[in-house]
Design an enzyme around this catalytic site. Structure first.
Site, short mmCIF file in Angstrom:
data_model
loop_
_atom_site.label_atom_id
_atom_site.label_comp_id
_atom_site.label_asym_id
_atom_site.label_seq_id
_atom_site.Cartn_x
_atom_site.Cartn_y
_atom_site.Cartn_z
N TYR A 1 0.84 -1.21 0.00
CA TYR A 1 0.00 0.00 0.00
C TYR A 1 0.87 1.26 0.00
O TYR A 1 0.66 2.18 -0.79
CB TYR A 1 -0.92 -0.04 1.22
CG TYR A 1 -1.97 1.04 1.24
CD1 TYR A 1 -3.16 0.91 0.51
CD2 TYR A 1 -1.80 2.20 2.00
CE1 TYR A 1 -4.14 1.90 0.54
CE2 TYR A 1 -2.77 3.19 2.03
CZ TYR A 1 -3.94 3.03 1.30
OH TYR A 1 -4.90 4.02 1.32
N LYS B 1 1.14 4.15 -2.93
CA LYS B 1 0.73 5.54 -2.68
C LYS B 1 1.89 6.52 -2.88
O LYS B 1 1.69 7.63 -3.37
CB LYS B 1 0.13 5.65 -1.27
CG LYS B 1 -1.17 4.88 -1.11
CD LYS B 1 -2.23 5.36 -2.10
CE LYS B 1 -3.57 4.69 -1.90
NZ LYS B 1 -4.60 5.22 -2.81
N1 LIG Z 1 -10.21 5.25 4.04
C1 LIG Z 1 -8.98 5.58 4.37
O1 LIG Z 1 -8.57 5.46 5.53
C2 LIG Z 1 -8.04 6.15 3.34
C3 LIG Z 1 -6.93 6.88 3.79
C4 LIG Z 1 -6.05 7.39 2.86
C5 LIG Z 1 -6.27 7.17 1.51
N2 LIG Z 1 -7.36 6.45 1.10
C6 LIG Z 1 -7.53 6.21 -0.33
O2 LIG Z 1 -8.74 6.80 -0.75
C7 LIG Z 1 -9.27 6.03 -1.82
C8 LIG Z 1 -10.71 5.65 -1.50
O3 LIG Z 1 -10.73 4.85 -0.33
P1 LIG Z 1 -12.07 4.54 0.45
O4 LIG Z 1 -11.74 4.56 1.87
O5 LIG Z 1 -13.16 5.39 -0.08
O6 LIG Z 1 -12.29 3.00 0.02
P2 LIG Z 1 -13.63 2.16 -0.22
O7 LIG Z 1 -13.23 0.74 -0.07
O8 LIG Z 1 -14.74 2.70 0.62
O9 LIG Z 1 -13.98 2.48 -1.75
C9 LIG Z 1 -13.09 2.08 -2.78
C10 LIG Z 1 -13.89 1.88 -4.06
O10 LIG Z 1 -12.97 1.46 -5.08
C11 LIG Z 1 -13.58 0.46 -5.84
N3 LIG Z 1 -12.59 -0.42 -6.47
C12 LIG Z 1 -11.74 -1.27 -5.86
N4 LIG Z 1 -11.06 -1.98 -6.77
C13 LIG Z 1 -11.48 -1.56 -7.99
C14 LIG Z 1 -11.16 -1.92 -9.32
N5 LIG Z 1 -10.28 -2.90 -9.59
N6 LIG Z 1 -11.77 -1.26 -10.33
C15 LIG Z 1 -12.69 -0.30 -10.08
N7 LIG Z 1 -13.04 0.06 -8.83
C16 LIG Z 1 -12.45 -0.56 -7.80
C17 LIG Z 1 -14.41 -0.33 -4.81
O11 LIG Z 1 -15.41 -1.10 -5.44
C18 LIG Z 1 -14.95 0.78 -3.94
O12 LIG Z 1 -16.21 1.24 -4.40
C19 LIG Z 1 -8.35 4.83 -2.00
O13 LIG Z 1 -7.43 5.10 -3.03
C20 LIG Z 1 -7.65 4.74 -0.66
O14 LIG Z 1 -6.40 4.12 -0.77
C21 LIG Z 1 -8.26 5.94 1.99
#
Ligand SMILES: NC(=O)c1ccc[n+]([C@@H]2O[C@H](COP(=O)([O-])OP(=O)(O)OC[C@H]3O[C@@H](n4cnc5c(N)ncnc54)[C@H](O)[C@@H]3O)[C@@H](O)[C@H]2O)c1
Length: 247
Positions: A153, A157
């Site tokens: 991860y 990132k």
């Molecule tokens: N939630 C956190 O703590 C956090 C912190 C920092 C960064 N992020 C980043 O923010 C972004 C969103 O995270 P989130 O928390 O909303 O996650 P989430 O799991 O709620 O949503 C992620 C979405 O991506 C979609 N997805 C996954 N694999 C896919 C693929 N192969 N093709 C198309 N769609 C796909 C999933 O179906 C889901 O709807 C991510 O890139 C994550 O790494 C999240």
């Protein structure tokens, strides 16, 4: 000033859940038409429930390199040339570094990094022709600091931040800004799964503000970077972490 996105088309990946869904709602509420791209087949239905009208859902697996080009072609033909791309599709597969399998390493890079690049490339092509674009890539605090069990991860990132630098440089004179946003843990399905229980409580106590972020707070930052007012902001990585990475 209250941001308006009237007349704008925003492609949001990962729009079926978490940050992507909240960003889609935020932009739709302010006038944008949203094209949500997600692996989750519910994305079409979810887009029809957003405020406003004319939204569209596209089911794609963004680990397939051609999927990004197909999604942008469908966006242009069904909705129009997008002005905004938010790359929020992502996943977090956590393992001690010694246990990471090639499959889990590859899947992490395929979704988080490759999907982000191919979407930016495909959207960038039509934005370059139009002379306007706002691209926002979800990175993470994991781009800046090491986190236990986050080898794949963190690597994915950090690479997004490097990619953001290059795209911003190459496209800056053509009306396109490219920025990254790096939240701490956000209370979404992904964040809650990765930081449940005692581990989560300990992590919260290490964040100066003493809590995790809400998706709406991340959406508000993305909304500003996606606005016309943010034309001078490009190549940046905006940390939204309650002070975690700076203390
Ligand atoms: N939630 C956190 O703590 C956090 C912190 C920092 C960064 N992020 C980043 O923010 C972004 C969103 O995270 P989130 O928390 O909303 O996650 P989430 O799991 O709620 O949503 C992620 C979405 O991506 C979609 N997805 C996954 N694999 C896919 C693929 N192969 N093709 C198309 N769609 C796909 C999933 O179906 C889901 O709807 C991510 O890139 C994550 O790494 C999240």
């Amino acid at each position: 000033m209250h941001q308006t996105f009237d007349g704008k088309i925003a492609v949001v990946t990962g729009a079926a859940s978490g940050i992507g869904h909240t960003v889609a709602h935020y932009l739709a509420e302010r006038g944008a038409r949203i094209v949500g791209v997600d692996l989750n087949e519910a994305v079409g239905e979810l887009m029809t429930e957003l405020p406003g009208r004319g939204h569209h859902g596209i089911v794609k697996d963004l680990t397939v390199p051609a999927a990004a080009g197909e999604a942008i072609t469908e966006t242009v033909s069904r909705v129009g040339v997008p002005q905004i791309l938010v790359n929020s599709a992502g996943l977090a597969l956590l393992d001690p570094a010694v246990d990471v399998t090639p499959e889990r390493w590859q899947l992490t890079l395929d979704v988080n990094l490759n999907g982000t690049f191919y979407m930016a490339q495909a959207a960038g092509r039509v934005m370059l022709d139009a002379g306007y674009g706002r691209i926002i890539n979800l990175a993470s605090q994991a781009a800046l600091v090491g986190l236990d069990q986050h080898a794949a991860y963190c690597a994915s990132k950090a690479a997004i931040v490097g990619l953001t630098h290059v795209l911003s440089l190459e496209w800056a004179r053509r009306g396109i800004t490219v920025n990254a946003v790096s939240p701490t843990v956000v209370e979404t399905p992904l964040g809650k799964a990765a930081w449940a229980g005692e581990k989560g409580e300990k992590a919260k106590s290490e964040i100066p503000v003493g809590r995790f972020a809400q998706p709406e707070e991340v959406a508000a930052l993305i909304g500003f970077i996606a606005s016309d007012d943010a034309a001078m902001i490009t190549g940046s990585n905006y940390v939204i972490d309650g002070g975690f990475t700076t203390v």
